[in-house]
Design a protein around this motif. Sequence first.
Motif, PDB file in Angstrom:
ATOM      1  N   ASP A  82      12.197  40.023  78.155  1.00 39.22           N
ATOM      2  CA  ASP A  82      11.272  40.726  77.272  1.00 39.22           C
ATOM      3  C   ASP A  82      10.565  39.729  76.349  1.00 39.22           C
ATOM      4  O   ASP A  82       9.347  39.822  76.150  1.00 39.22           O
ATOM      5  N   GLU A  83      11.298  38.781  75.830  1.00 38.24           N
ATOM      6  CA  GLU A  83      10.718  37.772  74.945  1.00 38.24           C
ATOM      7  C   GLU A  83       9.697  36.907  75.685  1.00 38.24           C
ATOM      8  O   GLU A  83       8.603  36.643  75.174  1.00 38.24           O
ATOM      9  N   ILE A  84      10.029  36.482  76.885  1.00 39.36           N
ATOM     10  CA  ILE A  84       9.111  35.667  77.688  1.00 39.36           C
ATOM     11  C   ILE A  84       7.856  36.470  78.034  1.00 39.36           C
ATOM     12  O   ILE A  84       6.735  35.947  77.985  1.00 39.36           O
ATOM     13  N   LEU A  85       8.024  37.739  78.383  1.00 45.63           N
ATOM     14  CA  LEU A  85       6.879  38.592  78.698  1.00 45.63           C
ATOM     15  C   LEU A  85       5.972  38.741  77.476  1.00 45.63           C
ATOM     16  O   LEU A  85       4.750  38.662  77.591  1.00 45.63           O
ATOM     17  N   LYS A  86       6.544  38.909  76.300  1.00 45.59           N
ATOM     18  CA  LYS A  86       5.735  39.009  75.074  1.00 45.59           C
ATOM     19  C   LYS A  86       4.983  37.709  74.798  1.00 45.59           C
ATOM     20  O   LYS A  86       3.836  37.736  74.348  1.00 45.59           O
ATOM     21  N   MET A  87       5.608  36.568  75.081  1.00 44.07           N
ATOM     22  CA  MET A  87       4.923  35.278  74.923  1.00 44.07           C
ATOM     23  C   MET A  87       3.715  35.191  75.854  1.00 44.07           C
ATOM     24  O   MET A  87       2.646  34.721  75.468  1.00 44.07           O
ATOM     25  N   GLU A  88       3.902  35.651  77.076  1.00 47.42           N
ATOM     26  CA  GLU A  88       2.797  35.629  78.038  1.00 47.42           C
ATOM     27  C   GLU A  88       1.696  36.585  77.616  1.00 47.42           C
ATOM     28  O   GLU A  88       0.503  36.271  77.731  1.00 47.42           O
ATOM     29  N   LEU A  89       2.050  37.746  77.112  1.00 49.10           N
ATOM     30  CA  LEU A  89       1.043  38.693  76.620  1.00 49.10           C
ATOM     31  C   LEU A  89       0.218  38.063  75.497  1.00 49.10           C
ATOM     32  O   LEU A  89      -1.007  38.203  75.471  1.00 49.10           O
ATOM     33  N   GLU A  90       0.862  37.366  74.589  1.00 44.99           N
ATOM     34  CA  GLU A  90       0.144  36.710  73.494  1.00 44.99           C
ATOM     35  C   GLU A  90      -0.763  35.606  74.035  1.00 44.99           C
ATOM     36  O   GLU A  90      -1.895  35.447  73.589  1.00 44.99           O
ATOM     37  N   ARG A  91      -0.291  34.843  75.014  1.00 44.29           N
ATOM     38  CA  ARG A  91      -1.114  33.800  75.622  1.00 44.29           C
ATOM     39  C   ARG A  91      -2.354  34.417  76.265  1.00 44.29           C
ATOM     40  O   ARG A  91      -3.475  33.916  76.094  1.00 44.29           O
ATOM     41  N   LEU A  92      -2.171  35.526  76.970  1.00 44.57           N
ATOM     42  CA  LEU A  92      -3.303  36.203  77.608  1.00 44.57           C
ATOM     43  C   LEU A  92      -4.275  36.785  76.580  1.00 44.57           C
ATOM     44  O   LEU A  92      -5.491  36.751  76.785  1.00 44.57           O
ATOM     45  N   ARG A  93      -3.757  37.308  75.479  1.00 44.62           N
ATOM     46  CA  ARG A  93      -4.629  37.826  74.410  1.00 44.62           C
ATOM     47  C   ARG A  93      -5.509  36.707  73.860  1.00 44.62           C
ATOM     48  O   ARG A  93      -6.708  36.891  73.653  1.00 44.62           O
ATOM     49  N   LYS A  94      -4.904  35.542  73.613  1.00 44.43           N
ATOM     50  CA  LYS A  94      -5.663  34.389  73.104  1.00 44.43           C
ATOM     51  C   LYS A  94      -6.717  33.957  74.116  1.00 44.43           C
ATOM     52  O   LYS A  94      -7.844  33.638  73.748  1.00 44.43           O
ATOM     53  N   GLN A  95      -6.351  33.957  75.373  1.00 43.98           N
ATOM     54  CA  GLN A  95      -7.285  33.573  76.425  1.00 43.98           C
ATOM     55  C   GLN A  95      -8.470  34.539  76.454  1.00 43.98           C
ATOM     56  O   GLN A  95      -9.627  34.113  76.561  1.00 43.98           O
ATOM     57  N   LEU A  96      -8.199  35.833  76.355  1.00 39.86           N
ATOM     58  CA  LEU A  96      -9.258  36.832  76.326  1.00 39.86           C
ATOM     59  C   LEU A  96     -10.140  36.654  75.097  1.00 39.86           C
ATOM     60  O   LEU A  96     -11.369  36.698  75.193  1.00 39.86           O
ATOM     61  N   ARG A  97      -9.517  36.441  73.936  1.00 36.58           N
ATOM     62  CA  ARG A  97     -10.306  36.231  72.707  1.00 36.58           C
ATOM     63  C   ARG A  97     -11.233  35.027  72.852  1.00 36.58           C
ATOM     64  O   ARG A  97     -12.395  35.077  72.445  1.00 36.58           O
ATOM     65  N   ASN A  98     -10.726  33.941  73.431  1.00 37.25           N
ATOM     66  CA  ASN A  98     -11.560  32.756  73.637  1.00 37.25           C
ATOM     67  C   ASN A  98     -12.755  33.082  74.531  1.00 37.25           C
ATOM     68  O   ASN A  98     -13.883  32.672  74.238  1.00 37.25           O
ATOM     69  N   GLY A  99     -12.527  33.809  75.596  1.00 42.04           N
ATOM     70  CA  GLY A  99     -13.613  34.200  76.483  1.00 42.04           C
ATOM     71  C   GLY A  99     -14.624  35.081  75.785  1.00 42.04           C
ATOM     72  O   GLY A  99     -15.842  34.919  75.961  1.00 42.04           O
ATOM     73  N   GLU A 100     -14.142  36.005  74.977  1.00 43.10           N
ATOM     74  CA  GLU A 100     -15.052  36.894  74.244  1.00 43.10           C
ATOM     75  C   GLU A 100     -15.833  36.142  73.178  1.00 43.10           C
ATOM     76  O   GLU A 100     -16.978  36.497  72.883  1.00 43.10           O
ATOM     77  N   GLU A 101     -15.243  35.105  72.599  1.00 40.70           N
ATOM     78  CA  GLU A 101     -15.978  34.283  71.636  1.00 40.70           C
ATOM     79  C   GLU A 101     -17.174  33.607  72.301  1.00 40.70           C
ATOM     80  O   GLU A 101     -18.231  33.463  71.700  1.00 40.70           O
ATOM     81  N   ILE A 102     -17.008  33.210  73.536  1.00 41.55           N
ATOM     82  CA  ILE A 102     -18.072  32.518  74.260  1.00 41.55           C
ATOM     83  C   ILE A 102     -19.056  33.506  74.889  1.00 41.55           C
ATOM     84  O   ILE A 102     -20.263  33.338  74.787  1.00 41.55           O
ATOM     85  N   TYR A 103     -18.546  34.536  75.540  1.00 44.94           N
ATOM     86  CA  TYR A 103     -19.397  35.478  76.256  1.00 44.94           C
ATOM     87  C   TYR A 103     -19.726  36.753  75.491  1.00 44.94           C
ATOM     88  O   TYR A 103     -20.566  37.515  75.912  1.00 44.94           O
ATOM     89  N   GLY A 104     -19.025  37.010  74.413  1.00 42.02           N
ATOM     90  CA  GLY A 104     -19.207  38.273  73.718  1.00 42.02           C
ATOM     91  C   GLY A 104     -18.328  39.335  74.362  1.00 42.02           C
ATOM     92  O   GLY A 104     -17.742  39.123  75.413  1.00 42.02           O
ATOM     93  N   THR A 105     -18.246  40.469  73.740  1.00 41.60           N
ATOM     94  CA  THR A 105     -17.351  41.512  74.247  1.00 41.60           C
ATOM     95  C   THR A 105     -17.969  42.363  75.339  1.00 41.60           C
ATOM     96  O   THR A 105     -17.275  43.074  76.038  1.00 41.60           O
ATOM     97  N   ASP A 106     -19.297  42.293  75.522  1.00 43.05           N
ATOM     98  CA  ASP A 106     -19.905  43.104  76.594  1.00 43.05           C
ATOM     99  C   ASP A 106     -19.975  42.339  77.914  1.00 43.05           C
ATOM    100  O   ASP A 106     -20.333  42.895  78.937  1.00 43.05           O
ATOM    101  N   HIS A 107     -19.616  41.067  77.930  1.00 49.28           N
ATOM    102  CA  HIS A 107     -19.515  40.224  79.129  1.00 49.28           C
ATOM    103  C   HIS A 107     -20.798  40.126  79.927  1.00 49.28           C
ATOM    104  O   HIS A 107     -20.779  39.969  81.126  1.00 49.28           O
ATOM    105  N   SER A 108     -21.960  40.248  79.234  1.00 55.48           N
ATOM    106  CA  SER A 108     -23.214  40.126  79.980  1.00 55.48           C
ATOM    107  C   SER A 108     -23.766  38.720  79.935  1.00 55.48           C
ATOM    108  O   SER A 108     -23.457  37.905  79.198  1.00 55.48           O
TER     109      SER A 108
END
Length: 108
Positions: A82-108
């Motif tokens: 459970d702890e490892i899965l939560k770490m991965e979820l946080e890593r994925l959230r950060k990755q998504l935030r980074n992508g949204e910072e560059i592309y915006g939230t509408d992904h166009s």
Amino acid sequence: MEQIIKKYIPMTETTYYTLLALKEERHGYAIMQFVRELTENRIHMGTGTLYTMLGRLVEDALIEVVSNENGKKVYRLTPMGDEILKMELERLRKQLRNGEEIYGTDHS
């Protein structure tokens, strides 16, 4: 724990979805069905892949066998899993935030 983190973070998609599936107790076939449904048929795990991974996850204490009924092992996530899965979820959230910072939230 540090070795487990290095081994599993970042996580493969199949490992990630298997651990998500095991937030509830499930046997192998139920894990495959859950993952297929959750990913809208994008991920299909073969039995060889799944059972090899389950053996590794048990060995690394991320999941455990809770019963073995009629030849069907039932698995669940351990506290460390459970702890490892939560770490991965946080890593994925950060990755998504980074992508949204560059592309915006509408992904166009």
